[in-house]
Design a protein around this motif. Structure first.
Motif, short mmCIF file in Angstrom:
data_model
loop_
_atom_site.label_atom_id
_atom_site.label_comp_id
_atom_site.label_asym_id
_atom_site.label_seq_id
_atom_site.Cartn_x
_atom_site.Cartn_y
_atom_site.Cartn_z
N THR A 1 0.83 -1.20 0.00
CA THR A 1 0.00 0.00 0.00
C THR A 1 0.87 1.26 0.00
O THR A 1 0.59 2.22 -0.73
CB THR A 1 -0.95 -0.01 1.20
N LEU A 2 1.92 1.26 0.80
CA LEU A 2 2.82 2.41 0.82
C LEU A 2 3.52 2.60 -0.53
O LEU A 2 3.72 3.72 -0.98
CB LEU A 2 3.84 2.26 1.96
N ARG A 3 3.87 1.49 -1.17
CA ARG A 3 4.49 1.56 -2.49
C ARG A 3 3.50 2.18 -3.50
O ARG A 3 3.88 3.02 -4.32
CB ARG A 3 4.93 0.16 -2.93
N THR A 4 2.23 1.82 -3.39
CA THR A 4 1.19 2.38 -4.26
C THR A 4 1.08 3.90 -4.04
O THR A 4 1.00 4.67 -5.00
CB THR A 4 -0.17 1.70 -3.99
N LEU A 5 1.08 4.31 -2.77
CA LEU A 5 1.01 5.75 -2.47
C LEU A 5 2.24 6.48 -3.01
O LEU A 5 2.12 7.58 -3.56
CB LEU A 5 0.88 5.96 -0.96
N ARG A 6 3.41 5.87 -2.85
CA ARG A 6 4.64 6.48 -3.35
C ARG A 6 4.55 6.69 -4.87
O ARG A 6 4.90 7.75 -5.38
CB ARG A 6 5.84 5.58 -3.01
N ARG A 7 4.08 5.67 -5.57
CA ARG A 7 3.94 5.78 -7.03
C ARG A 7 2.96 6.89 -7.39
O ARG A 7 3.17 7.62 -8.36
CB ARG A 7 3.47 4.45 -7.62
N HIS A 8 1.89 7.02 -6.62
CA HIS A 8 0.91 8.08 -6.87
C HIS A 8 1.58 9.45 -6.80
O HIS A 8 1.38 10.29 -7.68
CB HIS A 8 -0.24 8.00 -5.86
N PHE A 9 2.36 9.66 -5.75
CA PHE A 9 3.00 10.96 -5.60
C PHE A 9 4.13 11.17 -6.60
O PHE A 9 4.34 12.29 -7.06
CB PHE A 9 3.51 11.15 -4.16
N GLU A 10 4.84 10.11 -6.97
CA GLU A 10 5.88 10.24 -8.00
C GLU A 10 5.25 10.62 -9.32
O GLU A 10 5.78 11.43 -10.07
CB GLU A 10 6.67 8.94 -8.13
N GLY A 11 4.10 10.07 -9.62
CA GLY A 11 3.38 10.39 -10.85
C GLY A 11 2.93 11.84 -10.89
O GLY A 11 2.77 12.43 -11.95
N LYS A 12 2.72 12.45 -9.72
CA LYS A 12 2.29 13.85 -9.63
C LYS A 12 3.48 14.79 -9.67
O LYS A 12 3.31 16.00 -9.62
CB LYS A 12 1.53 14.08 -8.31
N GLY A 13 4.70 14.23 -9.67
CA GLY A 13 5.89 15.07 -9.66
C GLY A 13 6.22 15.61 -8.28
O GLY A 13 6.99 16.54 -8.14
N GLU A 14 5.62 15.01 -7.24
CA GLU A 14 5.86 15.49 -5.88
C GLU A 14 7.25 15.11 -5.38
O GLU A 14 7.82 15.78 -4.56
CB GLU A 14 4.81 14.91 -4.92
N ILE A 15 7.78 13.99 -5.88
CA ILE A 15 9.09 13.55 -5.43
C ILE A 15 10.08 13.77 -6.58
O ILE A 15 9.88 13.28 -7.68
CB ILE A 15 9.07 12.05 -5.03
N ASP A 16 11.12 14.52 -6.32
CA ASP A 16 12.10 14.84 -7.34
C ASP A 16 13.34 14.00 -7.13
O ASP A 16 14.05 14.17 -6.14
CB ASP A 16 12.43 16.34 -7.27
N HIS A 17 13.59 13.06 -8.03
CA HIS A 17 14.79 12.22 -7.93
C HIS A 17 15.88 12.85 -8.78
O HIS A 17 15.80 12.90 -9.99
CB HIS A 17 14.51 10.80 -8.45
N VAL A 18 16.92 13.34 -8.12
CA VAL A 18 18.01 14.01 -8.84
C VAL A 18 19.14 13.07 -9.04
O VAL A 18 19.48 12.26 -8.28
CB VAL A 18 18.48 15.27 -8.06
#
Length: 172
Positions: free
Chosen positions: A155-172
């Motif tokens: 479930t946490l992985r699903t939430l993480r993917r949701h926020f990554e899809g929104k551009g909330e997490i910036d992986h540099v």
């Protein structure tokens, strides 16, 4: 008198012990209701209904040590029934209840939680909003602790993917 003794007396039909048991867990029950219903009035109504249902079925509680988890389960079931019955969310995905916070972060979190199944939402609410221990969640759901952990991880992985899809997490 400790929590378990209060629960034991309530199970045996002691009305004062039942009132004490409800007082002990009132705050956790209200937090659960607020997490689901998003409205103080509805949460108070849910607390009343949960108290009534628990009073009628207290004799069915087999293990006094799990009184809190039993009460929370009654509350969750009631809240889920109300959400289904009231259709609290409009078809366009916006909250129909005007008391929902306008805070962007809160809305984004709610949107993310709405993408989860009701079972996944319930798991997140119990673990992170109610601080229910994994072993207690396992007891409530009648599943092994390992299953709770794996579902929580998924479930946490699903939430993480949701926020990554929104551009909330910036992986540099």
């Amino acid at each position: 008198m400790d929590d378990i003794e209060v629960a034991r007396k309530a199970i045996q039909g002691d009305e004062e012990a039942f009132v004490a048991l409800m007082q002990l867990h009132k705050e956790a029950l209200l937090r659960t209701a607020l997490a689901f219903l998003k409205n103080e009035h509805d949460a108070l109504e849910a607390l009343q209904e949960t108290t009534y249902r628990a009073f009628k079925k207290i004799h069915a509680l087999k293990e006094p040590a799990y009184a809190k988890t039993w009460l929370i389960r009654i509350m969750i079931n009631y809240c889920q029934d109300q959400l289904k019955k009231d259709k609290r969310y409009a078809r366009n995905g916006q909250a129909a209840d005007s008391s929902v916070s306008d805070d962007l972060a809160q809305l984004e979190l709610q949107e993310a939680l709405n993408t989860l199944s009701p079972t996944e939402q319930q798991l997140i609410y119990m673990k992170y909003f109610q601080d229910v221990k994994i072993k207690d969640i396992a007891a409530i759901e009648k599943i092994p602790e390992g299953t709770v952990k794996s579902r929580l991880h998924k479930t946490l992985r699903t939430l993480r993917r949701h926020f990554e899809g929104k551009g909330e997490i910036d992986h540099v």
